[in-house]
Design a protein around this motif. Structure first.
Motif, PDB file in Angstrom:
ATOM      1  N   MET A 122      54.496 -36.467  -2.882  1.00 44.68           N
ATOM      2  CA  MET A 122      54.079 -37.011  -1.770  1.00 44.68           C
ATOM      3  C   MET A 122      54.482 -36.208  -0.588  1.00 44.68           C
ATOM      4  SD  MET A 122      54.064 -40.987  -1.960  1.00 44.68           S
ATOM      5  CE  MET A 122      55.560 -41.563  -1.510  1.00 44.68           C
ATOM      6  N   ALA A 123      54.366 -34.663  -1.003  1.00 48.94           N
ATOM      7  CA  ALA A 123      54.692 -33.775   0.203  1.00 48.94           C
ATOM      8  C   ALA A 123      53.803 -33.777   1.313  1.00 48.94           C
ATOM      9  CB  ALA A 123      54.703 -32.469  -0.713  1.00 48.94           C
ATOM     10  N   TRP A 124      52.750 -34.584   1.287  1.00 50.79           N
ATOM     11  CA  TRP A 124      51.912 -34.630   2.565  1.00 50.79           C
ATOM     12  C   TRP A 124      52.428 -35.596   3.447  1.00 50.79           C
ATOM     13  CZ3 TRP A 124      49.717 -39.351   3.267  1.00 50.79           C
ATOM     14  CH2 TRP A 124      49.915 -40.434   2.459  1.00 50.79           C
ATOM     15  N   MET A 125      53.260 -36.552   3.130  1.00 51.32           N
ATOM     16  CA  MET A 125      54.076 -37.264   4.051  1.00 51.32           C
ATOM     17  C   MET A 125      55.445 -36.673   4.883  1.00 51.32           C
ATOM     18  SD  MET A 125      53.295 -40.913   2.594  1.00 51.32           S
ATOM     19  CE  MET A 125      53.486 -41.758   3.901  1.00 51.32           C
ATOM     20  N   ALA A 126      55.469 -37.196   5.796  1.00 49.17           N
ATOM     21  CA  ALA A 126      56.749 -36.754   6.575  1.00 49.17           C
ATOM     22  C   ALA A 126      57.661 -37.784   6.260  1.00 49.17           C
ATOM     23  CB  ALA A 126      56.386 -36.736   8.139  1.00 49.17           C
ATOM     24  N   TRP A 127      58.264 -37.640   5.068  1.00 49.26           N
ATOM     25  CA  TRP A 127      59.289 -38.678   4.586  1.00 49.26           C
ATOM     26  C   TRP A 127      60.559 -38.012   5.270  1.00 49.26           C
ATOM     27  CZ3 TRP A 127      58.914 -43.270   3.140  1.00 49.26           C
ATOM     28  CH2 TRP A 127      57.863 -43.801   2.359  1.00 49.26           C
ATOM     29  N   THR A 128      60.929 -38.616   6.136  1.00 51.99           N
ATOM     30  CA  THR A 128      62.450 -38.285   7.000  1.00 51.99           C
ATOM     31  C   THR A 128      63.403 -39.661   6.839  1.00 51.99           C
ATOM     32  OG1 THR A 128      61.833 -39.343   9.057  1.00 51.99           O
ATOM     33  CG2 THR A 128      61.136 -37.030   8.661  1.00 51.99           C
ATOM     34  N   LEU A 129      64.365 -39.328   7.014  1.00 55.39           N
ATOM     35  CA  LEU A 129      65.456 -40.425   6.886  1.00 55.39           C
ATOM     36  C   LEU A 129      64.971 -41.749   7.560  1.00 55.39           C
ATOM     37  CD1 LEU A 129      67.860 -41.487   5.266  1.00 55.39           C
ATOM     38  CD2 LEU A 129      69.338 -40.682   7.399  1.00 55.39           C
ATOM     39  N   PRO A 130      64.590 -41.545   8.874  1.00 53.39           N
ATOM     40  CA  PRO A 130      64.329 -42.741   9.711  1.00 53.39           C
ATOM     41  C   PRO A 130      62.981 -43.498   9.180  1.00 53.39           C
ATOM     42  CG  PRO A 130      64.864 -41.048  11.107  1.00 53.39           C
ATOM     43  CD  PRO A 130      64.797 -40.384   9.833  1.00 53.39           C
ATOM     44  N   THR A 131      62.000 -42.710   8.615  1.00 49.61           N
ATOM     45  CA  THR A 131      60.764 -43.037   7.844  1.00 49.61           C
ATOM     46  C   THR A 131      61.249 -44.112   6.787  1.00 49.61           C
ATOM     47  OG1 THR A 131      59.498 -41.205   8.684  1.00 49.61           O
ATOM     48  CG2 THR A 131      58.597 -42.723   7.103  1.00 49.61           C
TER      49      THR A 131
END
Length: 90
Positions: A1-10
């Protein structure tokens, strides 16, 4: 899932939504819901009010991004007040 911006807030956002859904499912099983009439003059259950809250919060956040140059934490406070109002009066 590298295409998504999985940040801590997300991740926190999606975990919170998942936890709310699980909590409301458990509440519905343990304490059956009874629809009530609010200011919208329609019968709503806890799940309906959660949906209205999530939908309204999405619009509040979008409006905040487009119209206000303050940090997004301010929108969170507005959303919490909105959620309390929906669960109290809708």
């Amino acid at each position: 899932m590298a295409w998504m911006a999985w940040t801590l807030p997300t991740a926190i956002f999606f975990c919170t939504i998942a936890c709310l859904l699980v909590l409301f499912t458990v509440l519905a099983i343990k304490y059956p819901e009874t629809p009530r009439m609010g200011v919208l003059r329609i019968e709503t259950t806890r799940g309906d009010r959660l949906f209205i809250t999530l939908l309204g919060s999405a619009f509040i956040n979008l409006a905040w991004l487009g119209l206000v140059s303050a940090p997004q934490w301010g929108a969170l406070i507005v959303c919490l007040v909105y959620a309390a109002a929906v669960f109290r009066w809708v």
